[in-house]
Design a protein around this motif. Structure first.
Motif, short mmCIF file in Angstrom:
data_model
loop_
_atom_site.label_atom_id
_atom_site.label_comp_id
_atom_site.label_asym_id
_atom_site.label_seq_id
_atom_site.Cartn_x
_atom_site.Cartn_y
_atom_site.Cartn_z
N LEU A 27 0.73 -1.22 0.04
CA LEU A 27 0.18 0.03 0.09
C LEU A 27 0.84 1.07 0.11
O LEU A 27 0.24 2.37 0.05
N HIS A 28 2.21 1.04 0.00
CA HIS A 28 2.97 2.17 -0.03
C HIS A 28 4.38 2.11 -0.54
O HIS A 28 5.19 1.37 -0.04
N MET A 29 4.32 2.48 -1.98
CA MET A 29 5.72 2.41 -2.60
C MET A 29 5.56 3.49 -3.64
O MET A 29 4.44 3.59 -4.25
N HIS A 30 6.56 4.04 -3.91
CA HIS A 30 6.64 5.11 -4.83
C HIS A 30 7.41 4.64 -6.27
O HIS A 30 8.40 3.95 -6.39
N ILE A 31 6.69 4.51 -7.27
CA ILE A 31 7.10 3.85 -8.51
C ILE A 31 8.51 4.29 -8.71
O ILE A 31 9.39 3.43 -9.49
N ALA A 207 -2.06 10.44 3.16
CA ALA A 207 -0.82 11.51 3.07
C ALA A 207 0.30 10.87 3.96
O ALA A 207 0.20 10.06 5.12
N HIS A 208 1.47 11.23 3.65
CA HIS A 208 2.73 10.85 4.48
C HIS A 208 2.57 11.83 5.45
O HIS A 208 2.35 12.83 5.36
N ALA A 209 2.46 11.37 6.81
CA ALA A 209 2.49 12.01 7.88
C ALA A 209 3.23 11.47 9.24
O ALA A 209 3.23 10.19 9.23
N ASP A 231 0.40 7.48 5.67
CA ASP A 231 1.93 6.96 5.25
C ASP A 231 2.92 7.09 6.01
O ASP A 231 3.13 8.19 6.58
N HIS A 232 3.54 5.94 6.68
CA HIS A 232 4.42 5.97 7.83
C HIS A 232 3.54 6.22 8.92
O HIS A 232 3.30 5.09 9.61
N GLY A 233 3.54 7.15 9.65
CA GLY A 233 2.76 7.45 10.88
C GLY A 233 3.60 6.91 12.25
O GLY A 233 3.12 7.07 13.16
N SER A 288 7.49 -1.23 1.13
CA SER A 288 8.88 -1.05 0.68
C SER A 288 9.18 0.25 0.35
O SER A 288 10.33 0.78 0.21
N ASP A 289 8.36 1.23 0.17
CA ASP A 289 8.35 2.67 -0.04
C ASP A 289 9.25 3.22 -1.03
O ASP A 289 8.41 3.27 -2.15
N ASP A 290 10.47 2.78 -1.12
CA ASP A 290 11.62 3.08 -2.31
C ASP A 290 12.48 1.91 -2.54
O ASP A 290 13.65 2.10 -2.36
#
Ligand code: ADE
Ligand code: ZN
Length: 349
Positions: A27-31, A207-209, A231-233, A288-290
């Motif tokens: 649910l959280h990865m930047h292509i 949102a990333h926060a 996102d993160h948190g 995995s984020d990036d």
């Protein structure tokens, strides 16, 4: 919740295999964060783009980050090789093949259009390439891949509105919007009006926060932006009232352990608070984020984090369930995936 298996019946030495093979959602990865150095160099050559690094090895050596900004500077430089729709397709396809190998059944991929439109690449080019890869992933890999458009928070609200306008002709090709880039000094409130507009349009909101920023940013992401996931948190753990709110409202946190390690949010993986978030009843997930920059794709995040923290089969099951529950898929799809998770764990016990 009743477990469909006995965690004590799963030997510790089978945990890595269980983690690798369990069905999961990302649910959280930047292509753009999946661009491996080899592909950066291949695309640079294909497009005649000059890079400030002489070789793949030299670029990889630069991946020694001290905080979020030190990473973002290199991440945006890497994305400069993306010019044509086929480049976006190739990048996304490489990630989707890896996701399929990691038993990812659903992925909600972030993309940063402003990183590209500011260089003169058309919105249509970006979305066309990424969306074609998503369509092919379903047909060829059996991965349900969706797109979430992120606004860069270091840029203005006006730029975010202009980006939304440019993207609306392709409204059917992305499911939501997010907020990323440099967090501290750019609180969620800066984007209150553009998120309100996106909400009216029926887009999902994230949102990333609380990655590096304070719990106050998580509160305003929830109360001002009205996001459905954080996102993160991970900084939420500093605020007991916020932890209660996140648990009570079942707001998913898309946690990224290897990212937090590489960006020095935690001094070592064994100090990560993923287990504490789960113990507090939060809908935490692993992501995995990036992955090209932080040392691994989704399964590596699972196996390294479990290896370092001592989490076990019960938490693996909870995280796999949370990943599907926290997704923006419809209820019927979620039920099907949750049944697969339960069957998988039962087959190990
Ligand atoms: N963009 C890509 N990765 C990011 C992260 N970890 N935090 C904020 N913005 C990002
Ligand atoms: Zn991120």
């Amino acid at each position: 919740m009743n477990l469909p298996f006995d965690p004590a019946a799963i030997p510790a030495d089978r945990l890595p295999e269980l983690l690798r093979t369990m069905p999961k959602a990302e649910l959280h990865m930047h292509i753009e964060g999946s661009l491996e150095p080899e592909l950066i160099f291949a695309l640079a050559q294909r497009n005649g783009v000059a890079l400030p690094y002489a070789s793949v090895e030299e670029l990889r050596k630069a991946y020694a980050f001290t905080n979020l900004q030190s990473f973002l500077d290199i991440y945006y430089a890497g994305a400069s090789v993306l010019l044509k729709a086929q480049d976006f397709y190739d990048m996304a396809w490489a990630y989707l093949e890896r996701a399929a190998a990691d038993h990812v059944l659903r992925t909600e991929m972030f993309f940063d259009p402003q990183t590209h439109t500011e260089r003169g690449v058309a919105m249509e080019t970006v979305i066309d390439g990424l969306h074609r890869a998503c369509v092919d992933a379903k047909a060829t890999l059996g991965v349900d891949a969706q797109l979430i458009l992120c606004f860069l928070r270091h840029l203005s609200e006006e730029s975010a509105f202009a980006t939304l306008e440019q993207a609306l002709p392709f409204r059917d090709k992305f499911i939501g919007v997010g907020l990323d880039s440099s967090e501290v000094g750019h609180p969620p409130e800066k984007f209150a009006r553009v998120f309100a507009r996106c909400r009216e349009l029926g887009l999902h909101l994230v949102a990333h926060a609380g990655e590096e920023g304070p719990p106050a940013y998580v509160w305003s992401a929830l109360d001002v932006l009205k996001v459905e996931r954080i996102d993160h948190g991970v900084q939420s753990a500093k605020d007991p009232a916020l932890m209660k709110r996140l648990a009570a409202d079942r707001i998913p946190l898309t946690v990224c352990p290897l990212s937090n390690l590489k960006l020095c949010v935690f001094p070592e993986l064994s100090a990560h608070n993923l287990g504490a978030l789960l113990d507090a009843g939060l809908v935490a997930t692993v992501n995995s984020d990036d992955p090209a920059y932080f040392g691994g794709y989704l399964n590596t995040n699972f196996t390294e984090t479990f290896g370092a923290t001592g989490l076990g089969a019960r938490q693996a099951w909870q995280l796999a369930r949370n990943s599907f529950e926290g997704s923006f898929a419809d209820a019927q799809a979620k039920r099907g995936w949750l049944d697969k998770v339960d069957a998988h764990f039962a087959s190990f016990a």
